[in-house]
Design a protein around this motif. Structure first.
Motif, PDB file in Angstrom:
ATOM      1  N   UNK A  49       1.083  -1.251   0.392  1.00  0.00           N
ATOM      2  CA  UNK A  49      -0.170   0.586  -0.329  1.00  0.00           C
ATOM      3  C   UNK A  49       1.027   1.114   0.095  1.00  0.00           C
ATOM      4  N   UNK A  50      -0.028   2.312  -0.795  1.00  0.00           N
ATOM      5  CA  UNK A  50       1.236   3.795  -0.649  1.00  0.00           C
ATOM      6  C   UNK A  50      -0.196   4.289   0.088  1.00  0.00           C
ATOM      7  N   UNK A  51       0.174   5.139   1.239  1.00  0.00           N
ATOM      8  CA  UNK A  51       0.095   6.179   1.517  1.00  0.00           C
ATOM      9  C   UNK A  51       0.466   7.383   1.763  1.00  0.00           C
ATOM     10  N   UNK A  52      -0.423   8.548   2.062  1.00  0.00           N
ATOM     11  CA  UNK A  52      -0.434   9.897   2.327  1.00  0.00           C
ATOM     12  C   UNK A  52      -0.165   9.801   3.377  1.00  0.00           C
ATOM     13  N   UNK A  53       1.007  10.432   4.286  1.00  0.00           N
ATOM     14  CA  UNK A  53       0.770   9.751   6.200  1.00  0.00           C
ATOM     15  C   UNK A  53       0.950  11.828   6.321  1.00  0.00           C
ATOM     16  N   UNK A  54      -0.387  12.052   6.842  1.00  0.00           N
ATOM     17  CA  UNK A  54      -0.134  14.246   7.095  1.00  0.00           C
ATOM     18  C   UNK A  54       0.480  14.529   8.918  1.00  0.00           C
ATOM     19  N   UNK A  55       1.068  14.962   8.794  1.00  0.00           N
ATOM     20  CA  UNK A  55       1.976  15.163   9.932  1.00  0.00           C
ATOM     21  C   UNK A  55       1.398  16.447  10.455  1.00  0.00           C
ATOM     22  N   UNK A  56      -0.107  16.984  11.887  1.00  0.00           N
ATOM     23  CA  UNK A  56       0.060  18.087  12.476  1.00  0.00           C
ATOM     24  C   UNK A  56       0.883  18.622  13.639  1.00  0.00           C
ATOM     25  N   UNK A  57       1.385  19.167  13.307  1.00  0.00           N
ATOM     26  CA  UNK A  57       1.930  19.799  15.084  1.00  0.00           C
ATOM     27  C   UNK A  57       1.467  20.704  15.780  1.00  0.00           C
ATOM     28  N   UNK A  58       0.670  20.119  16.627  1.00  0.00           N
ATOM     29  CA  UNK A  58       0.006  20.479  17.609  1.00  0.00           C
ATOM     30  C   UNK A  58      -0.070  21.043  18.918  1.00  0.00           C
ATOM     31  N   UNK A  59       1.425  20.950  18.544  1.00  0.00           N
ATOM     32  CA  UNK A  59       2.369  22.035  20.416  1.00  0.00           C
ATOM     33  C   UNK A  59       2.806  23.079  19.076  1.00  0.00           C
ATOM     34  N   UNK A  60       3.812  23.278  20.561  1.00  0.00           N
ATOM     35  CA  UNK A  60       4.218  25.014  20.355  1.00  0.00           C
ATOM     36  C   UNK A  60       5.835  24.854  20.292  1.00  0.00           C
ATOM     37  N   UNK A  61       6.244  23.787  20.109  1.00  0.00           N
ATOM     38  CA  UNK A  61       7.606  23.328  19.991  1.00  0.00           C
ATOM     39  C   UNK A  61       8.620  22.268  18.350  1.00  0.00           C
ATOM     40  N   UNK A  62       9.048  22.422  17.787  1.00  0.00           N
ATOM     41  CA  UNK A  62       8.976  21.499  16.539  1.00  0.00           C
ATOM     42  C   UNK A  62       9.209  20.292  17.025  1.00  0.00           C
ATOM     43  N   UNK A  63       8.243  19.550  15.966  1.00  0.00           N
ATOM     44  CA  UNK A  63       8.766  18.214  16.102  1.00  0.00           C
ATOM     45  C   UNK A  63       8.237  17.707  15.176  1.00  0.00           C
ATOM     46  N   UNK A  64       9.079  16.276  14.677  1.00  0.00           N
ATOM     47  CA  UNK A  64       8.965  15.448  13.217  1.00  0.00           C
ATOM     48  C   UNK A  64       9.054  13.738  13.320  1.00  0.00           C
ATOM     49  N   UNK A  65       8.244  13.790  12.161  1.00  0.00           N
ATOM     50  CA  UNK A  65       8.124  11.919  12.268  1.00  0.00           C
ATOM     51  C   UNK A  65       9.031  11.251  11.342  1.00  0.00           C
ATOM     52  N   UNK A  66       9.943  10.482  11.990  1.00  0.00           N
ATOM     53  CA  UNK A  66      10.689   9.587  11.084  1.00  0.00           C
ATOM     54  C   UNK A  66      10.061   7.950  11.324  1.00  0.00           C
ATOM     55  N   UNK A  67      10.111   7.582  10.035  1.00  0.00           N
ATOM     56  CA  UNK A  67       8.876   6.332   9.618  1.00  0.00           C
ATOM     57  C   UNK A  67      10.962   5.423   9.910  1.00  0.00           C
ATOM     58  N   UNK A  68      11.011   3.739  10.308  1.00  0.00           N
ATOM     59  CA  UNK A  68      12.044   3.757  10.346  1.00  0.00           C
ATOM     60  C   UNK A  68      11.996   2.139  11.038  1.00  0.00           C
ATOM     61  N   UNK A  95       7.891   4.807  14.409  1.00  0.00           N
ATOM     62  CA  UNK A  95       7.645   6.211  14.076  1.00  0.00           C
ATOM     63  C   UNK A  95       7.815   7.056  15.015  1.00  0.00           C
ATOM     64  N   UNK A  96       9.152   7.741  15.408  1.00  0.00           N
ATOM     65  CA  UNK A  96       9.466   8.456  16.017  1.00  0.00           C
ATOM     66  C   UNK A  96       9.865  10.499  15.559  1.00  0.00           C
ATOM     67  N   UNK A  97      10.182  10.604  16.741  1.00  0.00           N
ATOM     68  CA  UNK A  97      10.353  11.577  16.411  1.00  0.00           C
ATOM     69  C   UNK A  97      11.691  11.783  17.661  1.00  0.00           C
TER      70      UNK A  97
END
Length: 165
Positions: free
Chosen positions: A79-98, A146-148
């Motif tokens: 499957x090919x998917x689009x993962x839309x990630x929303x930062x609902x916080x006040x600091x930088x975050x990231x999503x990394x798959x692995x 997935x992780x920040x």
């Protein structure tokens, strides 16, 4: 409060305060990778997907409580998917798959080199109040994560699970 809860709160607070100081969050990080079929590489957990082939969109929130919502996602092999990630916080975050091991190793590397710049199709860096996206094809069945990996965030528990069936 139990000492373990206090420690978790202290780690999370330190991560929030420290994350603004790391160069990892500078303007050079894009929020989405451009798709170029000639540059797509296979990994143990899949490969960059062609946005035109995305069969569905999954929305994931990130918060300063050092959590993702949802914390687990299931996909079908191929499957090919689009993962839309929303930062609902006040600091930088990231999503990394692995893979769990690769994410752990990368998190350790980030602690040693917090200003390290990287730009991979399996990750997105998201400023507060913004969204980013990853388009990914899950080519192998298995359990991934997935992780920040911003220093302090991973250690505070900002990790989610990916199950590919």
């Amino acid at each position: 409060m139990k000492s373990k809860q206090i420690l978790s709160l202290l780690v999370a607070a330190a991560a929030v305060l420290a994350s603004n100081a790391y160069a990892h969050g500078d303007e050079k990080h894009p929020t989405a990778q451009k798709y170029d079929a000639s540059k797509v590489e296979d990994t143990p957990f899949g490969r960059q997907g062609d946005p035109k082939n995305a069969s569905r969109t999954i929305r994931v929130g990130m918060s300063d409580k050092m959590r993702f919502n949802p914390e687990s996602i299931t996909f079908k092999k191929g499957e090919t998917v689009r993962i839309v990630v929303a930062n609902q916080g006040a600091v930088l975050h990231e999503m990394v798959l692995g893979t769990p091991q690769a994410l752990k190793e990368h998190a350790e590397l980030m602690k040693k080199h917090p200003g390290m710049e990287h730009d991979e199709p399996s990750m997105t860096h998201v400023k507060p109040g913004a969204t980013g996206e990853i388009v990914w094809q899950f080519t192998k069945a298995g359990e991934f994560q997935f992780a920040c990996l911003i220093p302090g965030h991973f250690e505070a528990g900002m990790v989610g699970n990916v199950s590919v069936k």
